[in-house]
Design a protein around this motif. Sequence first.
Motif, PDB file in Angstrom:
ATOM      1  N   MET A 249      71.732  75.773  92.185  1.00  0.00           N
ATOM      2  CA  MET A 249      72.381  75.699  90.526  1.00  0.00           C
ATOM      3  C   MET A 249      71.518  74.824  89.801  1.00  0.00           C
TER       4      MET A 249
ATOM      5  N   TRP B 107      71.275  73.103  85.778  1.00  0.00           N
ATOM      6  CA  TRP B 107      71.592  72.764  84.140  1.00  0.00           C
ATOM      7  C   TRP B 107      70.865  72.751  83.337  1.00  0.00           C
TER       8      TRP B 107
ATOM      9  N   ALA C  34      70.575  71.033  90.457  1.00  0.00           N
ATOM     10  CA  ALA C  34      71.724  70.292  91.400  1.00  0.00           C
ATOM     11  C   ALA C  34      71.625  70.635  92.774  1.00  0.00           C
TER      12      ALA C  34
ATOM     13  N   GLN D 295      72.729  70.691  96.660  1.00  0.00           N
ATOM     14  CA  GLN D 295      74.201  70.486  97.187  1.00  0.00           C
ATOM     15  C   GLN D 295      73.820  69.261  98.352  1.00  0.00           C
TER      16      GLN D 295
ATOM     17  N   ALA E 296      70.237  65.110  92.522  1.00  0.00           N
ATOM     18  CA  ALA E 296      69.834  66.104  91.705  1.00  0.00           C
ATOM     19  C   ALA E 296      68.173  65.805  91.328  1.00  0.00           C
TER      20      ALA E 296
ATOM     21  N   SER F 210      76.771  66.291  89.870  1.00  0.00           N
ATOM     22  CA  SER F 210      77.270  66.455  91.294  1.00  0.00           C
ATOM     23  C   SER F 210      77.320  67.708  91.954  1.00  0.00           C
ATOM     24  N   ARG F 211      77.070  67.800  93.198  1.00  0.00           N
ATOM     25  CA  ARG F 211      77.178  69.205  93.809  1.00  0.00           C
ATOM     26  C   ARG F 211      77.776  69.108  95.115  1.00  0.00           C
TER      27      ARG F 211
ATOM     28  N   SER G  50      79.612  72.671  90.611  1.00  0.00           N
ATOM     29  CA  SER G  50      78.818  71.435  90.216  1.00  0.00           C
ATOM     30  C   SER G  50      79.399  70.854  88.960  1.00  0.00           C
TER      31      SER G  50
ATOM     32  N   CYS H 109      75.248  76.146  82.605  1.00  0.00           N
ATOM     33  CA  CYS H 109      75.145  76.291  84.135  1.00  0.00           C
ATOM     34  C   CYS H 109      74.319  77.453  84.596  1.00  0.00           C
TER      35      CYS H 109
ATOM     36  N   ALA I  29      73.159  79.805  88.288  1.00  0.00           N
ATOM     37  CA  ALA I  29      73.084  79.855  89.483  1.00  0.00           C
ATOM     38  C   ALA I  29      72.193  81.014  90.119  1.00  0.00           C
TER      39      ALA I  29
END
Lengths: 111, 111
Positions: free
Chosen positions: B32, B34, B49, B51, B55, B69-70, B76, B93, B95
């Motif tokens: 993911m 941003w 991001a 997991q 990040a 955060s993820r 996220s 965002c 993905a």
Amino acid sequence: EDQVTQSPEALRLQEGESSSLNCSYTVSGLRGLFWYRQDPGKGPEFLFTLYSAGEEKEKERLKATLTKKESFLHITAPKPEDSATYLCAVQASTGRRALTFGSGTRLQVQP
Amino acid sequence: SAVISQKPSRDICQRGTSLTIQCQVDSQVTMMFWYRQQPGQSLTLIATANQGSEATYESGFVIDKFPISRPNLTFSTLTVSNMSPEDSSIYLCSAFGDTIYFGEGSWLTVV
């Protein structure tokens, strides 16, 4: 550093007047070249991914092609609803997997 | 295809405050990202991001300003901290599923 250059910045066409948008790129190794459409106030909408030189993909009035240095988005007989900003982006085969975007081509199709 | 939902879609924020943007994907995704899109500009990557770990930020973006955060493979958040008018942008965002998809964006105006 990966770089993407799109031309022209803006393009105005009459309905039915075919044209092409250009995307030139430099990348250490190409994993994929992406085309998106973005309407005002919306997120980018996925159109195509091209992976190797010589590859072509079509969707309705759009056709994307790829060479080792550039990609073209051909628009055949456009309609007013094709008006949008078209974004080109590259994904490198090494390092980060995020996309690097060009500045886009704003297309306006007049009836 | 993946469907990405972002909240809020639009907000007007006071200078000096912070806002958290949420991104929910309808399926598990490996990566993911941003992005920020300033008015009339193309997309600039803020961070990847990761997991379960911190990040990865791009040059010019720092964790104190844009904490991310993820907690799992479908969700996220991005916080824009201590906002100034220069932070007025669309935050997107993205993905990585079978291809790379984008949410509709969160339009932030800082006054």
